[in-house]
Scaffold this motif. Structure first.
Motif, PDB file in Angstrom:
ATOM      1  N   ALA A 242      38.823  23.104  37.296  1.00  0.00           N
ATOM      2  CA  ALA A 242      38.387  24.496  37.419  1.00  0.00           C
ATOM      3  C   ALA A 242      37.736  24.982  36.130  1.00  0.00           C
ATOM      4  N   ASP A 243      38.263  24.525  34.990  1.00  0.00           N
ATOM      5  CA  ASP A 243      37.673  24.931  33.708  1.00  0.00           C
ATOM      6  C   ASP A 243      36.239  24.415  33.577  1.00  0.00           C
ATOM      7  N   LEU A 244      35.996  23.180  34.008  1.00  0.00           N
ATOM      8  CA  LEU A 244      34.642  22.630  33.956  1.00  0.00           C
ATOM      9  C   LEU A 244      33.712  23.436  34.847  1.00  0.00           C
ATOM     10  N   VAL A 245      34.176  23.779  36.045  1.00  0.00           N
ATOM     11  CA  VAL A 245      33.353  24.567  36.954  1.00  0.00           C
ATOM     12  C   VAL A 245      33.057  25.931  36.341  1.00  0.00           C
ATOM     13  N   ARG A 246      34.046  26.573  35.750  1.00  0.00           N
ATOM     14  CA  ARG A 246      33.823  27.895  35.150  1.00  0.00           C
ATOM     15  C   ARG A 246      32.855  27.814  33.980  1.00  0.00           C
ATOM     16  N   ARG A 247      32.934  26.735  33.208  1.00  0.00           N
ATOM     17  CA  ARG A 247      31.986  26.566  32.101  1.00  0.00           C
ATOM     18  C   ARG A 247      30.561  26.465  32.625  1.00  0.00           C
ATOM     19  N   MET A 248      30.396  25.710  33.729  1.00  0.00           N
ATOM     20  CA  MET A 248      29.070  25.614  34.329  1.00  0.00           C
ATOM     21  C   MET A 248      28.629  26.963  34.891  1.00  0.00           C
ATOM     22  N   GLU A 249      29.557  27.726  35.426  1.00  0.00           N
ATOM     23  CA  GLU A 249      29.219  29.079  35.884  1.00  0.00           C
ATOM     24  C   GLU A 249      28.675  29.912  34.722  1.00  0.00           C
ATOM     25  N   ASP A 250      29.372  29.872  33.591  1.00  0.00           N
ATOM     26  CA  ASP A 250      28.913  30.622  32.415  1.00  0.00           C
ATOM     27  C   ASP A 250      27.487  30.228  32.048  1.00  0.00           C
ATOM     28  N   GLU A 251      27.237  28.937  32.033  1.00  0.00           N
ATOM     29  CA  GLU A 251      25.921  28.442  31.621  1.00  0.00           C
ATOM     30  C   GLU A 251      24.838  28.823  32.622  1.00  0.00           C
ATOM     31  N   GLU A 252      25.138  28.708  33.918  1.00  0.00           N
ATOM     32  CA  GLU A 252      24.143  29.055  34.934  1.00  0.00           C
ATOM     33  C   GLU A 252      23.857  30.548  34.937  1.00  0.00           C
ATOM     34  N   LEU A 253      24.884  31.364  34.779  1.00  0.00           N
ATOM     35  CA  LEU A 253      24.666  32.804  34.755  1.00  0.00           C
ATOM     36  C   LEU A 253      23.875  33.213  33.516  1.00  0.00           C
ATOM     37  N   ALA A 254      24.105  32.533  32.394  1.00  0.00           N
ATOM     38  CA  ALA A 254      23.319  32.816  31.191  1.00  0.00           C
ATOM     39  C   ALA A 254      21.855  32.460  31.420  1.00  0.00           C
ATOM     40  N   THR A 255      21.609  31.356  32.109  1.00  0.00           N
ATOM     41  CA  THR A 255      20.237  30.952  32.426  1.00  0.00           C
ATOM     42  C   THR A 255      19.564  31.990  33.328  1.00  0.00           C
ATOM     43  N   ILE A 256      20.292  32.449  34.328  1.00  0.00           N
ATOM     44  CA  ILE A 256      19.738  33.442  35.245  1.00  0.00           C
ATOM     45  C   ILE A 256      19.448  34.746  34.496  1.00  0.00           C
ATOM     46  N   ARG A 257      20.360  35.142  33.640  1.00  0.00           N
ATOM     47  CA  ARG A 257      20.187  36.384  32.871  1.00  0.00           C
ATOM     48  C   ARG A 257      18.942  36.305  31.993  1.00  0.00           C
ATOM     49  N   GLU A 258      18.763  35.166  31.350  1.00  0.00           N
ATOM     50  CA  GLU A 258      17.587  34.989  30.487  1.00  0.00           C
ATOM     51  C   GLU A 258      16.303  35.025  31.314  1.00  0.00           C
TER      52      GLU A 258
ATOM     53  N   LEU B  85      15.814  36.529  34.341  1.00  0.00           N
ATOM     54  CA  LEU B  85      15.568  37.826  34.962  1.00  0.00           C
ATOM     55  C   LEU B  85      15.386  38.953  33.955  1.00  0.00           C
ATOM     56  N   GLY B  86      16.037  38.814  32.819  1.00  0.00           N
ATOM     57  CA  GLY B  86      16.137  39.923  31.888  1.00  0.00           C
ATOM     58  C   GLY B  86      17.434  40.674  32.117  1.00  0.00           C
ATOM     59  N   ALA B  87      17.961  41.274  31.058  1.00  0.00           N
ATOM     60  CA  ALA B  87      19.289  41.892  31.129  1.00  0.00           C
ATOM     61  C   ALA B  87      19.355  43.010  32.153  1.00  0.00           C
ATOM     62  N   GLU B  88      18.317  43.843  32.205  1.00  0.00           N
ATOM     63  CA  GLU B  88      18.356  45.002  33.104  1.00  0.00           C
ATOM     64  C   GLU B  88      18.410  44.575  34.572  1.00  0.00           C
ATOM     65  N   GLN B  89      17.545  43.621  34.961  1.00  0.00           N
ATOM     66  CA  GLN B  89      17.533  43.173  36.352  1.00  0.00           C
ATOM     67  C   GLN B  89      18.801  42.414  36.695  1.00  0.00           C
ATOM     68  N   PHE B  90      19.294  41.633  35.737  1.00  0.00           N
ATOM     69  CA  PHE B  90      20.537  40.885  35.971  1.00  0.00           C
ATOM     70  C   PHE B  90      21.685  41.855  36.239  1.00  0.00           C
ATOM     71  N   GLU B  91      21.801  42.885  35.424  1.00  0.00           N
ATOM     72  CA  GLU B  91      22.898  43.840  35.585  1.00  0.00           C
ATOM     73  C   GLU B  91      22.763  44.642  36.872  1.00  0.00           C
ATOM     74  N   ALA B  92      21.536  44.800  37.350  1.00  0.00           N
ATOM     75  CA  ALA B  92      21.328  45.547  38.587  1.00  0.00           C
ATOM     76  C   ALA B  92      21.690  44.731  39.818  1.00  0.00           C
ATOM     77  N   GLY B  93      21.839  43.427  39.637  1.00  0.00           N
ATOM     78  CA  GLY B  93      22.194  42.556  40.750  1.00  0.00           C
ATOM     79  C   GLY B  93      23.686  42.536  41.006  1.00  0.00           C
TER      80      GLY B  93
ATOM     81  N   PHE C 164      25.753  39.706  40.517  1.00  0.00           N
ATOM     82  CA  PHE C 164      26.202  38.400  40.043  1.00  0.00           C
ATOM     83  C   PHE C 164      27.694  38.376  39.733  1.00  0.00           C
ATOM     84  N   GLY C 165      28.261  39.493  39.298  1.00  0.00           N
ATOM     85  CA  GLY C 165      29.702  39.531  39.090  1.00  0.00           C
ATOM     86  C   GLY C 165      30.471  39.357  40.386  1.00  0.00           C
TER      87      GLY C 165
END
Length: 531
Positions: free
Chosen positions: A474-490, A492-500, A502-503
């Motif tokens: 589960a820790d490995l999966v969560r680490r990959m989640e962190d990395e993928e969400l960071a990629t998506i945020r970069e 889309l941009g912070a404003e569009q990411f927060e408007a989605g 994703f949480g």
């Protein structure tokens, strides 16, 4: 008789569909067939528990006489005899117009996996179908681009209602949510059956997620009841069943037999089928652990057995056999990628045509010419290949369950791909999009189900990733989640990411992929997070 209660804010033109007579018709369907539906869902859970205990599945001995007897389904009406290319997609007006104009023979109007059951989408889908059946459908984009139906031949619509497991929570009958299946079918049938027959077609459907012939029998009884209630000749309804669950693969003959007055074919729903194999055998042991999703091809022995049996069964019974989805989305920005992918699509369709399928699915209008060319080359002027009865095919239960012979192993790339697709898809689903372009593929609920169920299974079977040697945790999966969400945020941009959302998508993903209990369908908890 008490009318159903609609618990949703009224949308544009909703009263055109939710008329008092239509609601009365829906209530009758729910009261007549809702209790049987609930019993069959309970029977599903019992069967799954039995498979978990025994680790196997077999043909039903009590239906051996149906399998052995010689019988056929009713002959197909003319609009359903030639189905060499079918395009699938959601029922928003723009997508519907593009599909109807695509040159495909059939449009699968998807109210299920390619559609999220937001109330707006549910009502819009019914309004789209109402207008499409009357050749009155138009759409103007926010940018001012106008879409309209062509004057020539249009694809014949086949409507896919939601599966038996889903409710329509916005409509209560006797203070309980009614069946999503009965709601989708009932509204469409009530408003359009007479119109379709007058236009030389009929009320045609795809039936999703069936797991037994008893569930097919329930649909058949629904069809008879609905036809009699509206004065529609029996046999006007025609249904194609998606064989997309592993229990249904063991009951193809029986499913066609139960629907024989209303059946027109079976379809190889390959992505949901993979999900079902994982779901039903998730805790049996390592013999049922599949490699990366993209590494499980149709040449895998258990998939080959499934498709060969489907063609053999259909043609023996006079029903068409429809091939699986090509989900690739051509990109005008990347012609090299498109060229490579089109070659794979062509090879896939050539395999299906050689194997005796009568047609196949695509997810994008640009793929229609490829599929049509392949099947034109095999069929010529014939509408189908029903004369190819595949008498040489003999498939055993062991062959259908021979998952361990699939080449390949789980990899870190496959795990990351599952995380990336699931997060992106679930976020879009929560916002109202059920068919989502991700990494040049059209993803729907079925592929998200594979992604999350593979992760759940890999966690429970202590899988080590072949390329990195890491244990799936589960820790490995969560680490990959962190990395993928960071990629998506970069991206889309912070404003569009927060408007989605994703949480919410992450929390939902962890609920269906990492929790101790296996969630039967991810759309069940997801449904609680919308509207």
């Amino acid at each position: 008789m008490t009318m159903p209660t609609v618990q949703a804010e009224a949308g544009p033109d909703q009263e055109q569909i939710l008329t008092p007579d239509a609601l009365t018709f829906l209530a009758d369907l729910q009261r007549t067939f809702g209790p049987r539906r609930d019993e069959l869902l309970a029977a599903r859970r019992q069967r799954r528990a039995e498979i978990g205990r025994t680790g196997t599945l077999d043909l039903r001995p009590e239906t051996a006489d149906v399998r052995a007897a010689e019988w056929q389904v009713a002959p197909a009406p003319r609009p359903l005899q030639n189905r060499r290319v079918e395009i699938t997609g959601p029922t928003d007006p723009k997508m519907a117009i593009n599909a109807l104009n695509s040159g495909a023979k059939i449009w699968l109007a998807d109210l299920e996996d390619a559609n999220t059951p937001h109330w707006h989408n549910v009502i819009e889908g019914q309004l789209t179908l109402y207008a499409a059946h009357r050749r009155a459908l138009t759409y103007t984009s926010p940018e001012g681009k106008a879409y309209q139906l062509s004057d020539g031949d249009l694809a014949v619509p086949l409507v896919r209602p939601r599966g038996w497991h889903l409710d329509e929570k916005h409509v209560l009958v006797d203070d309980r949510p009614m069946s999503g299946s009965l709601f989708d079918f009932g509204l469409h049938f009530f408003h359009n059956a007479h119109e379709l027959l007058a236009r030389g077609q009929g009320p045609y459907y795809y039936l999703a997620k069936l797991e037994s012939h008893l569930e097919a029998r329930l649909w058949n009884d629904v069809f008879i009841h609905a036809q009699d209630a509206l004065g529609i000749p029996r046999g006007s309804v025609r249904a194609t069943v998606l064989i997309e669950t592993i229990p249904a693969a063991f009951e193809m003959d029986e499913i066609l037999y139960e629907l024989r007055e209303h059946a027109s074919g079976l379809n190889a729903g390959r992505w949901d089928y993979l999900f079902s194999v994982i779901k039903y055998f998730r805790d049996v042991g390592p013999d049922f652990v599949l490699p990366d999703r993209n590494g499980v091809g149709m040449a895998s022995p258990f998939m080959r057995a499934y498709t060969d049996l489907l063609v053999r069964t259909c043609h023996r019974r006079g029903a068409v056999a429809m091939g699986g989805m090509s989900a690739f989305i051509p990109s005008r920005r990347d012609p090299e990628l498109t060229e490579v992918a089109l070659a794979k699509v062509r090879a896939d369709k050539e395999r299906e045509a050689r194997d005796g399928f009568d047609g196949s699915w695509v997810a994008h209008p640009d793929l229609v010419p490829v599929c049509r060319e392949v099947f034109d080359g095999v069929l010529g002027e014939r509408p189908n290949q029903l004369d190819r009865t595949r008498d040489e095919v003999s498939v055993t239960a062991d062959q259908l369950l021979d998952v361990s012979s699939t080449p390949g192993e789980p990899t870190s790339e496959g795990l990351r791909g599952n995380v990336a697709v699931a997060l992106r898809y679930l976020e879009a689903w929560l916002r109202g999009s059920g068919a989502v372009a991700i990494f040049n593929l059209m993803e729907d609920a079925a592929t998200a189900e594979i992604a999350r169920s593979q992760i759940w299974q890999w966690l429970r079977n202590d899988v080590k990733l072949a390329d990195s040697g890491e244990l799936v945790t589960a820790d490995l999966v969560r680490r990959m989640e962190d990395e993928e969400l960071a990629t998506i945020r970069e991206s889309l941009g912070a404003e569009q990411f927060e408007a989605g959302r994703f949480g919410d998508a992450r929390a939902l993903f962890e609920r269906v992929a990492l929790s101790d209990d296996f969630v039967e369908f991810l759309t069940l908890p997801a449904y609680d997070l919308i509207d």
